[in-house]
Motif scaffolding. Structure first.
Motif, PDB file in Angstrom:
ATOM      1  N   TYR A 102       0.843  -1.193   0.000  1.00  0.00           N
ATOM      2  CA  TYR A 102       0.000   0.000   0.000  1.00  0.00           C
ATOM      3  C   TYR A 102       0.885   1.253   0.000  1.00  0.00           C
ATOM      4  O   TYR A 102       1.771   1.378   0.844  1.00  0.00           O
ATOM      5  CB  TYR A 102      -0.856   0.076   1.265  1.00  0.00           C
ATOM      6  CG  TYR A 102      -1.898  -0.979   1.435  1.00  0.00           C
ATOM      7  CD1 TYR A 102      -2.856  -1.217   0.456  1.00  0.00           C
ATOM      8  CD2 TYR A 102      -1.959  -1.729   2.609  1.00  0.00           C
ATOM      9  CE1 TYR A 102      -3.839  -2.179   0.637  1.00  0.00           C
ATOM     10  CE2 TYR A 102      -2.939  -2.683   2.804  1.00  0.00           C
ATOM     11  CZ  TYR A 102      -3.866  -2.911   1.812  1.00  0.00           C
ATOM     12  OH  TYR A 102      -4.842  -3.864   2.001  1.00  0.00           O
ATOM     13  N   ALA A 103       0.620   2.167  -0.917  1.00  0.00           N
ATOM     14  CA  ALA A 103       1.168   3.519  -0.808  1.00  0.00           C
ATOM     15  C   ALA A 103       0.133   4.313  -0.021  1.00  0.00           C
ATOM     16  O   ALA A 103      -0.773   4.921  -0.574  1.00  0.00           O
ATOM     17  CB  ALA A 103       1.399   4.124  -2.190  1.00  0.00           C
ATOM     18  N   TYR A 104       0.249   4.286   1.306  1.00  0.00           N
ATOM     19  CA  TYR A 104      -0.875   4.699   2.149  1.00  0.00           C
ATOM     20  C   TYR A 104      -1.061   6.205   2.253  1.00  0.00           C
ATOM     21  O   TYR A 104      -2.074   6.659   2.780  1.00  0.00           O
ATOM     22  CB  TYR A 104      -0.761   4.086   3.545  1.00  0.00           C
ATOM     23  CG  TYR A 104       0.365   4.625   4.416  1.00  0.00           C
ATOM     24  CD1 TYR A 104       0.222   5.808   5.134  1.00  0.00           C
ATOM     25  CD2 TYR A 104       1.548   3.909   4.562  1.00  0.00           C
ATOM     26  CE1 TYR A 104       1.233   6.271   5.957  1.00  0.00           C
ATOM     27  CE2 TYR A 104       2.559   4.362   5.376  1.00  0.00           C
ATOM     28  CZ  TYR A 104       2.405   5.545   6.074  1.00  0.00           C
ATOM     29  OH  TYR A 104       3.414   5.999   6.881  1.00  0.00           O
ATOM     30  N   LEU A 114      -9.820  13.059   6.419  1.00  0.00           N
ATOM     31  CA  LEU A 114      -8.959  12.546   5.347  1.00  0.00           C
ATOM     32  C   LEU A 114      -9.483  11.207   4.875  1.00  0.00           C
ATOM     33  O   LEU A 114      -9.674  10.287   5.673  1.00  0.00           O
ATOM     34  CB  LEU A 114      -7.520  12.401   5.853  1.00  0.00           C
ATOM     35  CG  LEU A 114      -6.483  11.881   4.864  1.00  0.00           C
ATOM     36  CD1 LEU A 114      -6.336  12.831   3.677  1.00  0.00           C
ATOM     37  CD2 LEU A 114      -5.135  11.681   5.553  1.00  0.00           C
ATOM     38  N   LYS A 115      -9.737  11.105   3.575  1.00  0.00           N
ATOM     39  CA  LYS A 115     -10.241   9.866   2.977  1.00  0.00           C
ATOM     40  C   LYS A 115      -9.099   9.168   2.221  1.00  0.00           C
ATOM     41  O   LYS A 115      -8.352   9.814   1.477  1.00  0.00           O
ATOM     42  CB  LYS A 115     -11.397  10.165   2.009  1.00  0.00           C
ATOM     43  CG  LYS A 115     -12.522  10.978   2.626  1.00  0.00           C
ATOM     44  CD  LYS A 115     -13.143  10.251   3.809  1.00  0.00           C
ATOM     45  CE  LYS A 115     -14.185  11.096   4.517  1.00  0.00           C
ATOM     46  NZ  LYS A 115     -15.346  11.397   3.685  1.00  0.00           N
ATOM     47  N   SER A 170      -0.560   8.216  17.781  1.00  0.00           N
ATOM     48  CA  SER A 170      -0.670   9.456  17.020  1.00  0.00           C
ATOM     49  C   SER A 170      -1.861   9.402  16.070  1.00  0.00           C
ATOM     50  O   SER A 170      -2.426   8.332  15.808  1.00  0.00           O
ATOM     51  CB  SER A 170       0.606   9.703  16.220  1.00  0.00           C
ATOM     52  OG  SER A 170       0.745   8.717  15.200  1.00  0.00           O
ATOM     53  N   ALA A 171      -2.250  10.584  15.548  1.00  0.00           N
ATOM     54  CA  ALA A 171      -3.357  10.637  14.591  1.00  0.00           C
ATOM     55  C   ALA A 171      -3.042   9.814  13.350  1.00  0.00           C
ATOM     56  O   ALA A 171      -3.924   9.129  12.795  1.00  0.00           O
ATOM     57  CB  ALA A 171      -3.642  12.086  14.217  1.00  0.00           C
ATOM     58  N   GLU A 172      -1.775   9.851  12.901  1.00  0.00           N
ATOM     59  CA  GLU A 172      -1.385   9.083  11.718  1.00  0.00           C
ATOM     60  C   GLU A 172      -1.492   7.581  11.983  1.00  0.00           C
ATOM     61  O   GLU A 172      -1.971   6.814  11.139  1.00  0.00           O
ATOM     62  CB  GLU A 172       0.048   9.445  11.301  1.00  0.00           C
ATOM     63  CG  GLU A 172       0.218  10.830  10.736  1.00  0.00           C
ATOM     64  CD  GLU A 172       0.320  11.888  11.835  1.00  0.00           C
ATOM     65  OE1 GLU A 172       0.350  11.516  13.036  1.00  0.00           O
ATOM     66  OE2 GLU A 172       0.365  13.081  11.499  1.00  0.00           O
ATOM     67  N   ALA A 173      -1.051   7.157  13.175  1.00  0.00           N
ATOM     68  CA  ALA A 173      -1.125   5.732  13.508  1.00  0.00           C
ATOM     69  C   ALA A 173      -2.575   5.255  13.569  1.00  0.00           C
ATOM     70  O   ALA A 173      -2.913   4.164  13.098  1.00  0.00           O
ATOM     71  CB  ALA A 173      -0.421   5.472  14.841  1.00  0.00           C
ATOM     72  N   THR A 174      -3.441   6.077  14.145  1.00  0.00           N
ATOM     73  CA  THR A 174      -4.863   5.729  14.215  1.00  0.00           C
ATOM     74  C   THR A 174      -5.462   5.618  12.826  1.00  0.00           C
ATOM     75  O   THR A 174      -6.237   4.691  12.529  1.00  0.00           O
ATOM     76  CB  THR A 174      -5.623   6.786  15.035  1.00  0.00           C
ATOM     77  OG1 THR A 174      -5.065   6.853  16.352  1.00  0.00           O
ATOM     78  CG2 THR A 174      -7.099   6.451  15.121  1.00  0.00           C
ATOM     79  N   TRP A 175      -5.113   6.555  11.967  1.00  0.00           N
ATOM     80  CA  TRP A 175      -5.634   6.556  10.595  1.00  0.00           C
ATOM     81  C   TRP A 175      -5.185   5.307   9.831  1.00  0.00           C
ATOM     82  O   TRP A 175      -5.959   4.692   9.103  1.00  0.00           O
ATOM     83  CB  TRP A 175      -5.169   7.824   9.897  1.00  0.00           C
ATOM     84  CG  TRP A 175      -5.799   8.079   8.569  1.00  0.00           C
ATOM     85  CD1 TRP A 175      -7.034   8.574   8.316  1.00  0.00           C
ATOM     86  CD2 TRP A 175      -5.202   7.844   7.288  1.00  0.00           C
ATOM     87  NE1 TRP A 175      -7.252   8.675   6.965  1.00  0.00           N
ATOM     88  CE2 TRP A 175      -6.139   8.232   6.309  1.00  0.00           C
ATOM     89  CE3 TRP A 175      -3.966   7.350   6.876  1.00  0.00           C
ATOM     90  CZ2 TRP A 175      -5.884   8.145   4.947  1.00  0.00           C
ATOM     91  CZ3 TRP A 175      -3.710   7.267   5.520  1.00  0.00           C
ATOM     92  CH2 TRP A 175      -4.665   7.651   4.568  1.00  0.00           C
ATOM     93  N   ILE A 176      -3.910   4.908  10.016  1.00  0.00           N
ATOM     94  CA  ILE A 176      -3.388   3.712   9.347  1.00  0.00           C
ATOM     95  C   ILE A 176      -4.137   2.475   9.826  1.00  0.00           C
ATOM     96  O   ILE A 176      -4.526   1.612   9.021  1.00  0.00           O
ATOM     97  CB  ILE A 176      -1.875   3.581   9.589  1.00  0.00           C
ATOM     98  CG1 ILE A 176      -1.123   4.694   8.841  1.00  0.00           C
ATOM     99  CG2 ILE A 176      -1.369   2.202   9.144  1.00  0.00           C
ATOM    100  CD1 ILE A 176       0.334   4.801   9.219  1.00  0.00           C
ATOM    101  N   GLN A 178      -7.150   2.354  10.903  1.00  0.00           N
ATOM    102  CA  GLN A 178      -8.518   2.403  10.393  1.00  0.00           C
ATOM    103  C   GLN A 178      -8.614   1.944   8.944  1.00  0.00           C
ATOM    104  O   GLN A 178      -9.562   1.260   8.551  1.00  0.00           O
ATOM    105  CB  GLN A 178      -9.070   3.824  10.519  1.00  0.00           C
ATOM    106  CG  GLN A 178      -9.382   4.246  11.941  1.00  0.00           C
ATOM    107  CD  GLN A 178      -9.793   5.703  12.021  1.00  0.00           C
ATOM    108  OE1 GLN A 178      -9.564   6.482  11.099  1.00  0.00           O
ATOM    109  NE2 GLN A 178     -10.426   6.075  13.140  1.00  0.00           N
ATOM    110  N   HIS A 179      -7.640   2.335   8.145  1.00  0.00           N
ATOM    111  CA  HIS A 179      -7.734   2.105   6.701  1.00  0.00           C
ATOM    112  C   HIS A 179      -6.878   0.937   6.198  1.00  0.00           C
ATOM    113  O   HIS A 179      -7.155   0.406   5.108  1.00  0.00           O
ATOM    114  CB  HIS A 179      -7.339   3.375   5.947  1.00  0.00           C
ATOM    115  CG  HIS A 179      -8.260   4.532   6.192  1.00  0.00           C
ATOM    116  ND1 HIS A 179      -9.472   4.651   5.563  1.00  0.00           N
ATOM    117  CD2 HIS A 179      -8.150   5.602   7.012  1.00  0.00           C
ATOM    118  CE1 HIS A 179     -10.066   5.759   5.963  1.00  0.00           C
ATOM    119  NE2 HIS A 179      -9.289   6.354   6.849  1.00  0.00           N
TER     120      HIS A 179
END
Length: 387
Positions: A102-104, A114-115, A170-176, A178-179
């Motif tokens: 994945y190029a996340y 952020l989608k 972190s917000a980035e870790a949570t986002w990763i 999730q997606h």
């Protein structure tokens, strides 16, 4: 699949050295734009490996990967190094082979957040199948690694981004999470290499040793201790995979002429079209006007190995002039050939054994040229018969 060496790329010098220690007789190979590679063979094999350093990041990795593909026309490109684990189930020192990348960081920013809009590259089916087979064999790890537990190979997604990920909260870790919650590991180069392979038609495998948990412990003493071991584990599996890939390629070249009938199938049909003539023939059977002739192959004359090797020298020079071999390969192949010629001229059993071994090594160098492979096969057989 191409007929060139296996290219192995790394981002860090520590990772580079882990692979380099597994190569025999590495020789410098300089790209016209200054990128330096080293080309050697995996120790104890004829598998040629071109090793290069990309430095950190997807962009740099993509450029150097494409440069390597254009330079070597490789059998495959393996990107090897360390990564952070995204889940506790993956132990430090384990090896992750990417089933897909994945190029996340692809996405769109909207009012409600952020989608994700990732790019995804799947690993080639044949490489994954071979990697799974090697994992089942279980003979790839270095026995002297000193690890308490033998490293395991895990297959799954790898997330590749543009930042060093060193937090679980972190917000980035949570986002990763999730997606991309199926990703086993996170790093910064796989997307670039995968894209370069996709655009150039080269098979790519991403092989990562787990050195940290991307949880705030990166650059700690524990991480610094695990980095060399994780890099060594990834290098061990990558070299094992490279040797098998090269072996499959060599078998493909050697068996390319399997469609030629063997001696026991040289039965010929002859039909009498001279209606008013007499036909004299030694035949196995006659049915009507059709004659089946069982033709035994003639015994070939013994091969003059010394003369044949001199003839092969001319072929080697011609294929270099035609661009089928690069200068480094030609130089190494010529040196092996001269050694084989000297051994063949001694007419002793030990010398013949040395000639056969040298010619087998030479076969690994010219595997990218089917014509030379075909010409070399009977020379190796002849040297073996004399031993």
């Amino acid at each position: 699949m191409s007929k060139g060496p296996v290219v192995i790329l790394t981002a860090l010098n520590l990772e580079y050295q882990a692979v380099h220690r597994k190569l025999a007789s590495p020789q410098a190979h300089l790209h016209e734009r200054g990128t330096r590679f080293e080309v050697g063979t995996a120790q104890g094999t004829s598998c040629r490996v071109a090793l290069g350093l990309t430095s950190k990041g997807n962009h740099s990795a993509a450029v150097i990967a494409e440069r390597a593909i254009q330079e070597f026309s490789p059998t495959a490109v393996l990107f090897v190094g360390v990564a952070g684990a995204l889940w506790d189930a993956t132990r430090l020192g384990d090896v992750v082979v990417a089933s897909h990348v994945y190029a996340y960081h692809g996405g769109t920013s909207e009012d409600d957040g952020l989608k994700a809009r990732p790019r995804v590259w799947e690993a080639p089916h044949g490489i994954i199948q071979l990697a799974l087979h090697l994992d089942r064999l279980g003979d790839w790890a270095d026995s002297a690694s000193g690890q308490e537990h033998a490293p395991q190979v895990r297959f799954g997604a790898i997330a590749a981004g543009e930042i060093v990920q060193n937090s679980r909260v972190s917000a980035e870790a949570t986002w990763i999470r999730q997606h991309y919650n199926d990703a086993l590991a996170i790093e910064m180069e796989a997307a670039g290499v995968a894209q370069a392979g996709h655009l150039n038609g080269a098979p790519v495998a991403i092989i990562r040793g787990i050195s940290d948990r991307a949880d705030g412990t990166k650059n700690s003493t524990d991480d610094r201790n695990w980095q060399p071991q994780a890099a060594a584990n990834a290098a061990a599996f990558a070299i094992r995979l490279a040797v098998e890939l090269a072996g499959e390629q060599e078998e493909t070249v050697v068996h390319r002429d399997d469609s030629v009938p063997s001696a026991d199938r040289l039965d010929r049909h002859v039909t009498n079209t001279a209606h008013n003539s007499t036909v004299g023939i030694m035949a196995g059977s006659v049915t009507g006007s059709s004659v089946r002739m069982n033709t035994a192959p003639e015994e070939p004359e013994p091969l003059n190995l010394f003369a044949a090797l001199h003839g092969f020298r001319d072929s080697l020079t011609r294929h270099r002039a035609e661009g089928d071999l690069d200068q480094d390969t030609y130089r190494e192949a010529s040196a092996d050939l001269e050694s084989a010629i000297r051994s063949a001229g001694e007419h002793t059993s030990d010398a013949s054994k040395r000639a056969a071994m040298t010619l087998r090594r030479l076969r690994g160098l010219v595997v990218e040229c089917p014509a030379l492979m075909a010409e070399l096969a009977p020379l190796i057989a002849a040297a073996g018969d004399r031993a």
